[in-house]
Write an enzyme that holds these catalytic residues in place. Structure first.
Site, mmCIF file in Angstrom:
data_model
loop_
_atom_site.group_PDB
_atom_site.id
_atom_site.type_symbol
_atom_site.label_atom_id
_atom_site.label_comp_id
_atom_site.label_asym_id
_atom_site.label_seq_id
_atom_site.Cartn_x
_atom_site.Cartn_y
_atom_site.Cartn_z
ATOM 1 N N CYS A 1 0.194 -9.702 -1.380
ATOM 2 C CA CYS A 1 1.655 -9.703 -1.298
ATOM 3 C C CYS A 1 2.286 -9.795 -2.693
ATOM 4 O O CYS A 1 2.299 -8.816 -3.417
ATOM 5 C CB CYS A 1 2.137 -10.820 -0.381
ATOM 6 N N GLY B 1 10.532 -14.351 -4.163
ATOM 7 C CA GLY B 1 11.222 -13.972 -5.388
ATOM 8 C C GLY B 1 10.980 -12.540 -5.823
ATOM 9 O O GLY B 1 10.247 -11.771 -5.189
ATOM 10 N N GLU C 1 -4.753 -12.622 5.903
ATOM 11 C CA GLU C 1 -5.062 -13.978 6.365
ATOM 12 C C GLU C 1 -4.211 -14.385 7.561
ATOM 13 O O GLU C 1 -4.243 -15.545 7.983
ATOM 14 C CB GLU C 1 -4.842 -14.977 5.222
ATOM 15 N N HIS D 1 -0.696 -9.173 4.768
ATOM 16 C CA HIS D 1 -1.354 -10.478 4.892
ATOM 17 C C HIS D 1 -2.617 -10.402 5.738
ATOM 18 O O HIS D 1 -2.577 -10.569 6.956
ATOM 19 C CB HIS D 1 -0.386 -11.497 5.497
ATOM 20 N N PHE E 1 10.060 -6.644 -1.612
ATOM 21 C CA PHE E 1 9.873 -5.829 -2.802
ATOM 22 C C PHE E 1 8.582 -5.027 -2.658
ATOM 23 O O PHE E 1 7.715 -5.379 -1.849
ATOM 24 C CB PHE E 1 9.799 -6.709 -4.055
ATOM 25 N N GLN F 1 2.178 -7.098 -6.060
ATOM 26 C CA GLN F 1 3.266 -6.647 -6.924
ATOM 27 C C GLN F 1 2.976 -6.988 -8.387
ATOM 28 O O GLN F 1 3.269 -6.198 -9.290
ATOM 29 C CB GLN F 1 4.573 -7.293 -6.458
#
Length: 420
Positions: free
Chosen positions: A270, A244, A362, A360, A315, A274
């Site tokens: 991530c 989103g 992970e 990421h 984004f 933001q």
């Protein structure tokens, strides 16, 4: 599709892929029959497709695989990042005839069929990827079986009337419905409240390996829910990845500001990066076609080390790269940057125990260059909550905060913030 003696032939029917700008690709059905719409994005990873499919961050997105041969390792019961496949659709060029990996428990396409994921194969994914790079990520529809027999004008209309990703608030659609805990491996050292905005299973697993008991909370969690974690509140707070537009996440940003107000050690990944950017006063914007794959070069500006990293974001945070910024929570620095396009890939608060990365660390399918970021979280929690309050001077805050090796102390005086 092609077959070899002793292996059953799959039946394929005509399928059509329609982009919102009108470009159309004709191929064959792959996975479930029917129709689906979403945002068309491409992933450059050659491995790890099972982790990609089950990553909640891909909710409402149609994934185009740039690697031409997909499905050769099948799927197994160990590598899922969540309880289901989240992608809206799947686009591959050349499906594997069969799975041929010792860990595979079934074929990829069988899993797609069982979970109702509509896909398409036998199209030129290289041409499609080049189109998305030039024109940008856009809405797309995949139609197979009876749905593909409709006039192309109707298919295009179905695509153009589907929701856009910009302005979409999706965390509530992928988050856990109930809180749950992942116990620490071995002796418990810390307790963390993790807000699930689309969390991947590997994230709490890696924290648990470091002696962290992780309490995963729904995206609707309040500051009271966060503070109720642990015997006397959490040692740290984590915000996960997720789908989103971050511009829609007002409640999550307000929660994060409550965490920063209290000086609780914070780590975000991530979507969490933001939201930290927004909580600090920076804007966010939509990338032309995003970063998705497991081969993205990022520089850790603290150490100068270049990492090969896994990405999945459309984004990004709009923060200045060439100077520290003054915010309501003290000075903030861009800690990581993408070497392909200078996109902000990490933020570090210099006067609060908080940092985040856009990629990421992970990544279960690899690479693992950035796993050290979980150790940084442990270092923050070892020093406990910061004794800070809104308006604290930089000098007083610096005296209370640990300095990581390799971090230089900025010169005195306020830094000037601004947009790129």
């Amino acid at each position: 599709m092609p077959t070899r003696d002793g292996w059953p032939r799959r039946t394929r029917v005509a399928a059509t892929l329609v982009l919102e700008d009108g470009r159309t690709f004709h191929g064959s059905s792959y996975g479930a029959l029917g129709q689906t719409v979403g945002e068309a994005v491409f992933s450059t990873g050659m491995t790890g497709y099972q982790e990609t499919l089950t990553d909640p961050s891909y909710h409402r997105q149609v994934i185009v695989m740039t690697s031409p041969h997909v499905g050769n390792t099948g799927v197994n019961t160990e590598d899922d990042e969540s309880s289901r496949i989240w992608v809206a659709g799947y686009v591959v060029r050349d499906p594997a005839i069969r799975a041929s990996n010792w860990r595979a428990t079934r074929d990829l396409e069988d899993e797609l069929v069982d979970q109702g994921v509509v896909g398409i194969c036998d199209i030129d994914t290289r041409a499609l990827t080049r189109h998305l790079r030039e024109r940008g990520a856009m809405r797309v529809g995949i139609f197979s079986g009876d749905a593909a027999e409709r006039p192309e004008a109707e298919l295009l209309e179905a695509v153009r009337t589907s929701p856009q990703m910009a302005g979409a608030a999706l965390a509530a659609e992928v988050t856990t419905s109930e809180p749950y805990a992942v116990p620490a491996v071995g002796d418990k050292r810390f307790t963390v409240a993790a807000v699930d905005l689309g969390i991947k299973a590997m994230t709490p697993a890696l924290m648990a390996q470091r002696g962290i008991e992780v309490h995963v909370l729904p995206a609707t969690a309040t500051i009271d829910d966060v503070l109720a974690v642990g015997e006397s509140g959490p040692d740290g707070v984590f915000f996960s990845n997720g789908p989103g537009d971050p511009a829609t996440a007002e409640r999550e940003v307000a929660l994060l500001r409550e965490v920063l107000d209290r000086g609780i050690p914070f780590f975000g990944i991530c979507f969490g990066n933001q939201l930290l950017g927004r909580a600090l006063g920076f804007g966010t914007y939509k990338l032309k076609y995003g970063h998705r794959g497991i081969n993205q070069p990022v520089m850790d500006r603290t150490t100068g080390k270049v990492e090969v990293t896994a990405h999945n974001h459309g984004f990004a945070v709009d923060a200045p790269l060439d100077e520290d910024s003054d915010t309501a929570y003290g000075r903030v620095r861009v800690s990581h940057v993408c070497l392909n396009d200078d996109v902000v890939e990490g933020l570090e608060c210099l006067d609060r125990p908080a940092y985040s990365v856009q990629y990421h660390p992970e990544a279960a399918a690899g690479p693992h260059d950035a796993a050290y970021l979980f150790d940084r979280f442990v270092e923050l929690m070892e020093h406990g909550p910061a004794r800070v309050a809104p308006g604290l001077t930089s000098e007083a805050s610096e005296a209370s905060q640990p300095r990581r090796e390799g971090v230089t102390t900025p010169s005195a005086g306020p830094a000037t913030g601004g947009s790129k």
